[in-house]
Structures are given as C-alpha cells and as structure tokens.
Design an enzyme around this catalytic site. Structure first.
Site, mmCIF file in Angstrom:
data_model
loop_
_atom_site.group_PDB
_atom_site.id
_atom_site.type_symbol
_atom_site.label_atom_id
_atom_site.label_comp_id
_atom_site.label_asym_id
_atom_site.label_seq_id
_atom_site.Cartn_x
_atom_site.Cartn_y
_atom_site.Cartn_z
ATOM 1 N N TYR A 194 126.704 15.204 23.538
ATOM 2 C CA TYR A 194 128.085 15.636 23.758
ATOM 3 C C TYR A 194 128.830 15.865 22.443
ATOM 4 O O TYR A 194 129.886 16.485 22.431
ATOM 5 C CB TYR A 194 128.858 14.604 24.602
ATOM 6 C CG TYR A 194 128.356 14.469 26.027
ATOM 7 C CD1 TYR A 194 127.426 15.361 26.542
ATOM 8 C CD2 TYR A 194 128.813 13.461 26.851
ATOM 9 C CE1 TYR A 194 126.960 15.239 27.842
ATOM 10 C CE2 TYR A 194 128.348 13.331 28.160
ATOM 11 C CZ TYR A 194 127.415 14.227 28.644
ATOM 12 O OH TYR A 194 126.960 14.104 29.928
ATOM 13 N N LYS A 210 113.758 9.361 26.527
ATOM 14 C CA LYS A 210 112.793 10.410 26.895
ATOM 15 C C LYS A 210 111.867 10.585 25.688
ATOM 16 O O LYS A 210 111.698 11.681 25.143
ATOM 17 C CB LYS A 210 113.566 11.697 27.252
ATOM 18 C CG LYS A 210 112.750 12.788 27.883
ATOM 19 C CD LYS A 210 112.318 12.505 29.298
ATOM 20 C CE LYS A 210 111.412 13.609 29.796
ATOM 21 N NZ LYS A 210 110.691 13.278 31.032
ATOM 22 N N ASP A 238 125.463 8.918 31.383
ATOM 23 C CA ASP A 238 126.437 9.590 32.239
ATOM 24 C C ASP A 238 125.843 9.762 33.636
ATOM 25 O O ASP A 238 126.468 9.445 34.655
ATOM 26 C CB ASP A 238 126.758 10.960 31.615
ATOM 27 C CG ASP A 238 127.995 11.601 32.205
ATOM 28 O OD1 ASP A 238 128.594 11.006 33.114
ATOM 29 O OD2 ASP A 238 128.350 12.709 31.768
ATOM 30 N N ASP A 271 126.268 7.086 37.276
ATOM 31 C CA ASP A 271 126.774 7.615 38.546
ATOM 32 C C ASP A 271 125.795 7.310 39.676
ATOM 33 O O ASP A 271 126.205 6.996 40.800
ATOM 34 C CB ASP A 271 127.017 9.127 38.458
ATOM 35 C CG ASP A 271 128.441 9.439 38.036
ATOM 36 O OD1 ASP A 271 129.120 8.525 37.527
ATOM 37 O OD2 ASP A 271 128.884 10.589 38.217
ATOM 38 N N ASP A 292 113.444 9.968 33.620
ATOM 39 C CA ASP A 292 113.102 10.471 34.955
ATOM 40 C C ASP A 292 112.599 9.327 35.837
ATOM 41 O O ASP A 292 112.983 9.204 37.005
ATOM 42 C CB ASP A 292 112.074 11.614 34.880
ATOM 43 C CG ASP A 292 110.968 11.375 33.872
ATOM 44 O OD1 ASP A 292 111.109 10.472 33.016
ATOM 45 O OD2 ASP A 292 109.938 12.064 33.929
#
Ligand code: NAD
Length: 360
Positions: A143, A194, A250, A254, A226
């Site tokens: 970001y 990752k 992020d 959620d 994943d």
C-alpha cells in the site's frame, strides 16, 4: 486526582456519526461512574472532510490527533466520493493518518462470543471457542511501496504498478509487537507470508524466524497466505495470534472477522512506537444502511473499550464496557446484522439506550 484524558473523535462518514454518538454517551457514563475525566474534541476526516475542506485529511485534524491521548475513529468512505481521483478519496485520509501518526501495528481480535455463535456462517463446532488476534503491519508493504502509479509504456500501453517492499527494521518492529501479543495470549504465533513466490516474503520469514530466538516461550509457525486463508475457515481454533503484512492482513482479518458472524461486532487498535493510538471498528461506513438507525454500534463501543485498555491504561473501564456489551446480548437485544430467532431486534439508538442501562 481524577485522571484526565484528551480524546479526539473522528465520526467520519456513513454510519460513523450514528455509532459514534452511542459510544460518546457510553464513555461519558463510564467517566462519571469511575471518576475519569474525558475531554472530547471532534475533527474531520474522509468524505466529511472532503466536503468541508476539499481534502480527506486536513492538517488541523492530524494536529488535533497528535495533541490527544487517543483517537477514536468510526469509519470513512461512501458512494459520493468513489469517483474522485485517488489522492482525494476518503481512504487516502485514513492511510495518511496511519502514516502521520506512525501507526505500524494493527491489532484485530476475532473472538466468538458465546451469545453469537449461531450468527456465524460456520458450524458451531468449528467456531465455538475461537479467539484469534490478527497483528497486521499497517504502514509498509504494497500500500505504500514505491514505485506506484499508472504509467504509459514505450508501446503506449497503460501499466499499473504497486510495489511490495519491507525493510528488516519494519519486519522486526511488527514482529516484536506480535511476539509480545502472543506472550500475553495463548503463546502461539503463526506468521503468514508468500515466501514460496515473493522475495519480500522470504525476508519476512527469515527475520521472524530470527526474532523467535528472543521469545522462546512463544511457539512459532509459518503458513503461506493461500493456505492460511483455507485454514482460517477450515479449523480456526488452531490459531492464537497471527502476524502478517499489510495486504495479507487486510484480507485475512476480514475473513477472521466473518467467523464471528458479524463485522458489526469487531473492534481494532492501531498502535505506533509512541503517541496516541487509533481505535476503530473493523467495518467500513456501511453506506447501504447509513441514516436508517440500523447500524450495530457495538464494534465502535468495543473499540472504545480497547482504547481504554491499550491506549489509556484503564482496564477497569474497559472491563465495564465489555461486561455491559455481554449483558445486553444476554438480555437478547440484537441489531439486524446479528438478529437471531427469539431475540429482540433494536436499532442503533435503542442499542445505545440498553447499553447505558447495563452500565451499572
Ligand atoms: P462495510 O464494512 O462498510 O460494509 C459491508 C457490509 O456490512 C454492508 O452490508 C454493511 O451494511 C454491513 N455493516 C458494516 N458495518 C455494520 C454495522 N456496524 N452494523 C450493521 N451492518 C454493518 O464495507 P464496504 O461496503 O466494502 O465499504 C463501504 C465503504 O466503507 C467504502 O467507501 C469503503 O471504502 C469504506 N471502508 C472504510 C473502512 C474504514 O473506515 N476503516 C473500512 C472498510 C471500508
């Protein structure tokens, strides 16, 4: 002497002002009950700030936040501002505030309350007893990394670019917050990356592994993002504390949020090395229900409890709020998002009223 605290209130957009009003009443009552003096100062952020000043984060807001002991934020954003250029969008104000206050650590609890097990979309046996803390890096990663933007290539094509980058220092400081959080909880930390594909993730994994030598009482594990997403919905009870970068955090926070049944129940804390923390619900501004007295104010109220616990060191006041929330749920009061058979459906304001009655 009565302890006194300066709190900046940022109601923002959508349901923000509605849930903030409920929370303000709760804080005032807690203050008078426990002899704590709160001075509240309201400031503009997001769409409300764009409408009033032309920008999503006026300098005055940042100054007010810096001069306070804690910042209580509701939510920003809405359809009205969705088509503005990125630098003028409400979200840019939020990112700017996180960066401006140096808030590099975001703590998001996802705890299943026994009263709300049936609100989860997963089976009771899968979610019962889930108590996860996601520690998300907040001021680095994709970001913020440079270069970013949409560029025109030599062949005239448009090319969008973002850069995922972390320095060892950025990884170490969020890693330490995560290990220390795990120490205070169940003593288990799962680092999510990752590393099989991304070099930045390999550095992340190496640094977190190296840090673990300083925290021999914490059991460290690693998962690729994943797999972590899959495990979160398959068997969430395996997790205690999760640490991950900005983008993965992020998304995973959620997903963890939904285990609990409603995003309307979840608070969060964003902390820096020093200065005020920002305490806010995990959910957004819910423009689809704004102004209809349908919002669940409990995530905002529980954010105020996190503020009292982690930002102002007032655990007794935090306990009082959390106990009151459990009490109104026990009495069967529910907003629409967590409504269950046999419960009493109430709006945002009425939920505030029963909460005030429960604050005894
Ligand atoms: P959202 O969280 O606002 O809403 C998702 C769904 O959950 C909606 O159906 C909404 O009605 C419901 N919901 C959310 N909070 C609720 C509450 N307290 N009570 C009852 N129901 C609730 O996410 P979205 O729809 O993706 O985004 C809406 C706007 O919010 C966008 O402009 C987005 O950019 C912004 N947003 C802001 C933040 C923030 O301020 N930190 C976070 C996420 C999204």
């Amino acid at each position: 002497m009565t302890p006194s605290f300066r709190i900046t209130l940022l109601p923002g957009d959508g349901i923000g002002p509605e849930i903030m009003a409920v929370t303000l009443d709760v804080l005032k009552q807690v203050g008078s009950k426990l002899d704590l003096e709160f001075t509240f100062q309201e400031a503009l952020i997001g769409g409300a700030a764009i409408d009033a000043t032309g920008g999503p984060l006026p300098e005055e807001t940042l100054t007010t936040c810096r001069n306070s002991d804690a910042v209580l934020l509701a939510a920003i954003g809405g359809y009205k501002w969705d088509t503005l250029p990125r630098e003028l969008r409400p979200e840019t104000g939020l990112l700017g505030m996180r960066a401006g206050l140096g808030l590099f650590a975001n703590l998001r609890p996802a705890t299943i309350l026994p009263q709300l097990i049936d609100a989860s979309s997963l089976k009771r046996e899968v979610v019962e007893g889930v108590d996860i803390m996601v520690v998300r890096e907040l001021t680095g990663g994709i970001y913020f990394g440079q270069p970013k933007g949409v560029f025109t290539t030599e062949t005239g094509e448009q090319r969008g670019v973002n850069t995922m980058a972390y320095t060892d220092g950025e990884i170490d400081r969020i890693g330490r917050v995560a290990f220390e959080t795990a120490q205070k909880r169940g003593g288990k930390l799962c680092s999510v990356d990752k590393a099989n594909v991304l070099e930045v993730s390999q550095l992340w994994r190496d640094r977190i592994t190296a840090l673990s030598e300083d925290y021999s009482d914490v059991e460290l594990s690693h998962l690729y993002v994943d797999n972590a997403a899959m495990q979160l919905v398959r068997w969430p009870k395996q997790f205690d504390t999760i640490v991950t970068g900005n983008l993965f955090g992020d998304i995973l926070s959620d997903a963890a949020a939904m285990l609990t049944g409603s995003i309307g129940m979840l608070p969060s804390a964003s902390l820096g090395a020093e200065g005020p923390g920002v305490f806010e619900p995990v959910h957004g501004s819910a423009p689809d229900i704004a102004g209809q007295d349908k919002a669940n104010p409990l995530a905002q109220v529980l954010s105020a409890a996190m503020m009292l616990r982690y930002g102002l060191n007032q655990p007794q006041a935090a306990d009082l709020i959390e106990t009151s929330v459990l009490s109104v749920l026990d009495q069967g009061y529910r907003t629409g998002d967590i409504m269950a058979e046999g419960a009493t459906q109430v709006g945002c304001k009425a939920m505030g009223e029963v909460l005030l009655k429960a604050l005894v």
